[in-house]
Design an enzyme around this catalytic site. Structure first.
Site, PDB file in Angstrom:
ATOM      1  N   LYS A 114     -34.387   1.182 -73.275  1.00 37.71           N
ATOM      2  CA  LYS A 114     -35.211   1.804 -74.316  1.00 37.71           C
ATOM      3  C   LYS A 114     -35.131   1.035 -75.624  1.00 37.71           C
ATOM      4  O   LYS A 114     -36.106   0.937 -76.354  1.00 37.71           O
ATOM      5  CB  LYS A 114     -34.776   3.258 -74.555  1.00 37.71           C
ATOM      6  CG  LYS A 114     -35.258   4.194 -73.474  1.00 37.71           C
ATOM      7  CD  LYS A 114     -35.234   5.633 -73.951  1.00 37.71           C
ATOM      8  CE  LYS A 114     -35.757   6.561 -72.856  1.00 37.71           C
ATOM      9  NZ  LYS A 114     -35.594   7.974 -73.183  1.00 37.71           N
ATOM     10  N   LYS A 206     -40.263   1.813 -62.034  1.00 41.13           N
ATOM     11  CA  LYS A 206     -40.184   3.264 -61.926  1.00 41.13           C
ATOM     12  C   LYS A 206     -41.423   3.912 -62.565  1.00 41.13           C
ATOM     13  O   LYS A 206     -41.906   3.432 -63.581  1.00 41.13           O
ATOM     14  CB  LYS A 206     -38.925   3.705 -62.688  1.00 41.13           C
ATOM     15  CG  LYS A 206     -38.529   5.123 -62.533  1.00 41.13           C
ATOM     16  CD  LYS A 206     -37.297   5.430 -63.375  1.00 41.13           C
ATOM     17  CE  LYS A 206     -37.594   5.377 -64.852  1.00 41.13           C
ATOM     18  NZ  LYS A 206     -36.542   5.902 -65.721  1.00 41.13           N
ATOM     19  N   LYS A 209     -42.820   8.015 -68.074  1.00 39.51           N
ATOM     20  CA  LYS A 209     -43.653   8.570 -69.147  1.00 39.51           C
ATOM     21  C   LYS A 209     -44.113   7.487 -70.113  1.00 39.51           C
ATOM     22  O   LYS A 209     -45.125   7.624 -70.777  1.00 39.51           O
ATOM     23  CB  LYS A 209     -42.837   9.594 -69.965  1.00 39.51           C
ATOM     24  CG  LYS A 209     -42.573  10.913 -69.279  1.00 39.51           C
ATOM     25  CD  LYS A 209     -41.646  11.772 -70.155  1.00 39.51           C
ATOM     26  CE  LYS A 209     -41.032  12.908 -69.363  1.00 39.51           C
ATOM     27  NZ  LYS A 209     -39.694  13.294 -69.817  1.00 39.51           N
TER      28      LYS A 209
HETATM   29  P1  TYM Z   1     -36.341  12.767 -68.308  1.00 40.10           P
HETATM   30  O1  TYM Z   1     -36.987  13.746 -69.240  1.00 40.10           O
HETATM   31  O2  TYM Z   1     -36.584  11.322 -68.524  1.00 40.10           O
HETATM   32  O3  TYM Z   1     -36.753  13.088 -66.825  1.00 40.10           O
HETATM   33  C1  TYM Z   1     -36.670  14.405 -66.315  1.00 40.10           C
HETATM   34  C2  TYM Z   1     -36.223  14.381 -64.865  1.00 40.10           C
HETATM   35  O4  TYM Z   1     -37.166  13.639 -64.073  1.00 40.10           O
HETATM   36  C3  TYM Z   1     -36.475  12.637 -63.330  1.00 40.10           C
HETATM   37  N1  TYM Z   1     -37.351  11.468 -63.179  1.00 40.10           N
HETATM   38  C4  TYM Z   1     -37.650  10.897 -62.016  1.00 40.10           C
HETATM   39  N2  TYM Z   1     -37.280  11.193 -60.757  1.00 40.10           N
HETATM   40  C5  TYM Z   1     -37.771  10.426 -59.759  1.00 40.10           C
HETATM   41  N3  TYM Z   1     -38.611   9.380 -59.986  1.00 40.10           N
HETATM   42  C6  TYM Z   1     -39.004   9.036 -61.228  1.00 40.10           C
HETATM   43  N4  TYM Z   1     -39.839   8.027 -61.430  1.00 40.10           N
HETATM   44  C7  TYM Z   1     -38.520   9.820 -62.326  1.00 40.10           C
HETATM   45  N5  TYM Z   1     -38.700   9.780 -63.664  1.00 40.10           N
HETATM   46  C8  TYM Z   1     -37.981  10.796 -64.178  1.00 40.10           C
HETATM   47  C9  TYM Z   1     -35.243  12.321 -64.156  1.00 40.10           C
HETATM   48  O5  TYM Z   1     -34.233  11.721 -63.363  1.00 40.10           O
HETATM   49  C10 TYM Z   1     -34.854  13.692 -64.662  1.00 40.10           C
HETATM   50  O6  TYM Z   1     -34.131  14.400 -63.681  1.00 40.10           O
HETATM   51  N6  TYM Z   1     -31.622  12.556 -69.900  1.00 40.10           N
HETATM   52  C11 TYM Z   1     -32.571  13.355 -69.158  1.00 40.10           C
HETATM   53  C12 TYM Z   1     -32.752  14.750 -69.709  1.00 40.10           C
HETATM   54  C13 TYM Z   1     -31.501  15.529 -69.892  1.00 40.10           C
HETATM   55  C14 TYM Z   1     -30.724  16.105 -68.867  1.00 40.10           C
HETATM   56  C15 TYM Z   1     -29.652  16.768 -69.526  1.00 40.10           C
HETATM   57  C16 TYM Z   1     -30.822  16.113 -67.472  1.00 40.10           C
HETATM   58  C17 TYM Z   1     -30.913  15.841 -71.084  1.00 40.10           C
HETATM   59  N7  TYM Z   1     -29.817  16.585 -70.839  1.00 40.10           N
HETATM   60  C18 TYM Z   1     -28.654  17.450 -68.810  1.00 40.10           C
HETATM   61  C19 TYM Z   1     -29.827  16.798 -66.759  1.00 40.10           C
HETATM   62  C20 TYM Z   1     -28.776  17.439 -67.419  1.00 40.10           C
HETATM   63  C21 TYM Z   1     -33.904  12.644 -69.192  1.00 40.10           C
HETATM   64  O7  TYM Z   1     -34.180  11.853 -70.051  1.00 40.10           O
HETATM   65  O8  TYM Z   1     -34.773  13.049 -68.233  1.00 40.10           O
END
Ligand code: TYM
Length: 343
Positions: A114, A206, A209
């Site tokens: 990032k 991947k 977003k």
């Molecule tokens: P975030 O918001 O980027 O993504 C949310 C969830 O979607 C999953 N994900 C994917 N899974 C499969 N293929 C993909 N291409 C893909 N893109 C995203 C992510 O793995 C995630 O499960 N840091 C986290 C948010 C967070 C969190 C937490 C998660 C903050 N605190 C505590 C679990 C527990 C994040 O940025 O997810």
């Protein structure tokens, strides 16, 4: 004393939700409600580690909450709330900033991705992000965290923070008569055929977003025609599908589409190849598009309905925050005592 099983997970309201978020996370949250106490959070405090227009942040917070409910999360059963309503996340996040080491954070690949070459100019919050994430999870002493593959390293760090806290404060924890394993070593739950959904245009990237090419991403709110077009135009090779999973080796794009089909149909890649092995993409892509539309369209419809009623979403998020706060307050009373804060 063993920890009672509890699930926590979160999604950032930082961009439009896509198929990766749905298959890697949200869809997998739903059945866990049958077996665990679950807490699902819209992590708005994480989102502002990179700039968010305030109006967009509010809109997307409602959208993520709506997606949770539309996909099958039940707010009377699970706790659904947005992070910033429960101040203890920030409080424990700060304490973990003082437990975690700078070296640990510098090794986070997501931070490096990032920040890119811009490490001097990104927010301090982006650097400390994984320590807030550990706080999200450990505030509730969650034992299981369902996420996509890309979050694995953050969950390893969460375990490191839990372990270091338990160790550094072990004397005080013992003196207070608390369990020596004060914070659990949380298990990541990364399972199923779509833990890493890839871009439809590039099987090495991947689905994300932040991708700039709309054709590479299926959004949860895409209409049927858009989904069909994106699947039709997805990059593939010219070979028919193999009959065995081993035959997908070296065929990233084919493997991705088969994984998506498997996840959408609650089956496995093996089962999908049993059905489609030997067939070309001319047959497989329309079947995939039809399946994706059948699964996503009703969810998108329900999301639209829910987003049209922000008062109801506010009520759900406030109620969830209240229940979350009660749990968080218990943990923080102990943590404050352990650390030595007065009052
Ligand atoms: P975030 O918001 O980027 O993504 C949310 C969830 O979607 C999953 N994900 C994917 N899974 C499969 N293929 C993909 N291409 C893909 N893109 C995203 C992510 O793995 C995630 O499960 N840091 C986290 C948010 C967070 C969190 C937490 C998660 C903050 N605190 C505590 C679990 C527990 C994040 O940025 O997810």
């Amino acid at each position: 004393m063993p920890f009672s099983p509890r699930v926590f997970s979160g999604i950032q309201p930082s961009g439009d939700l896509h198929l990766g978020n749905y298959l890697g996370a949200i869809r997998r949250f739903v059945p866990l409600q049958q077996t665990h106490d679950c807490i699902y959070c819209v992590v708005d405090m994480h989102a502002i580690t990179v700039w968010q227009e305030p109006e967009d942040l509010r809109r997307r917070t409602y959208e993520v909450a709506a997606a949770y409910i539309a996909a099958g999360l039940d707010p009377s059963r699970s706790i659904i709330f947005n992070q910033s309503q429960v101040l203890q996340h920030a409080e424990l996040g700060w304490i973990f900033n003082c437990v975690a080491r700078v070296g640990w954070m510098s090794r986070m690949t997501q931070f490096k991705d990032k920040a890119g070459k811009n490490t001097e100019n990104v927010s301090l919050g982006l650097f400390a992000y994984p320590s807030l994430m550990a706080a999200d999870i450990l505030l509730y002493k969650a034992t299981h965290v369902p996420v996509g593959e890309d979050q694995k390293q953050h969950l390893e760090l969460t375990r490191d923070i839990a372990q270091k806290f338990n160790h550094d404060y072990r004397k005080r924890i013992r003196a207070l008569g608390l369990d020596e394993t004060f914070f659990p070593l949380t298990e990541p739950v990364i399972a199923g055929p779509a833990t890493r959904v890839m871009s439809l245009r590039d099987g090495a990237k991947k689905m994300s977003k932040s991708d700039t090419s709309d054709m590479s991403i299926i959004y949860m709110t895409d209409d049927a025609d858009t989904i069909a077009k994106k699947v039709r135009k997805a990059t593939t090779d010219a070979e028919p599908l193999p009959s065995e999973v081993a035959g997908l080796a070296g065929r990233a794009e084919a493997s991705n589409l088969v994984g998506i089909y498997a996840a959408l149909s609650d089956s496995s890649k093996e089962q999908v190849l049993r059905e489609f092995g030997g067939q070309g993409f001319g047959t497989f892509k329309p079947a995939l598009a039809e399946l994706a539309v059948a699964v996503l369209s009703p969810i998108a419809g329900e999301m639209r309905r829910l987003v049209g009623d922000p008062a109801e979403l506010d009520r759900i998020l406030r109620d969830g925050a209240e229940r979350a706060r009660a749990l968080a307050a218990t943990t923080m009373r102990e943590v404050r005592d352990i650390v030595g804060f007065v009052g």
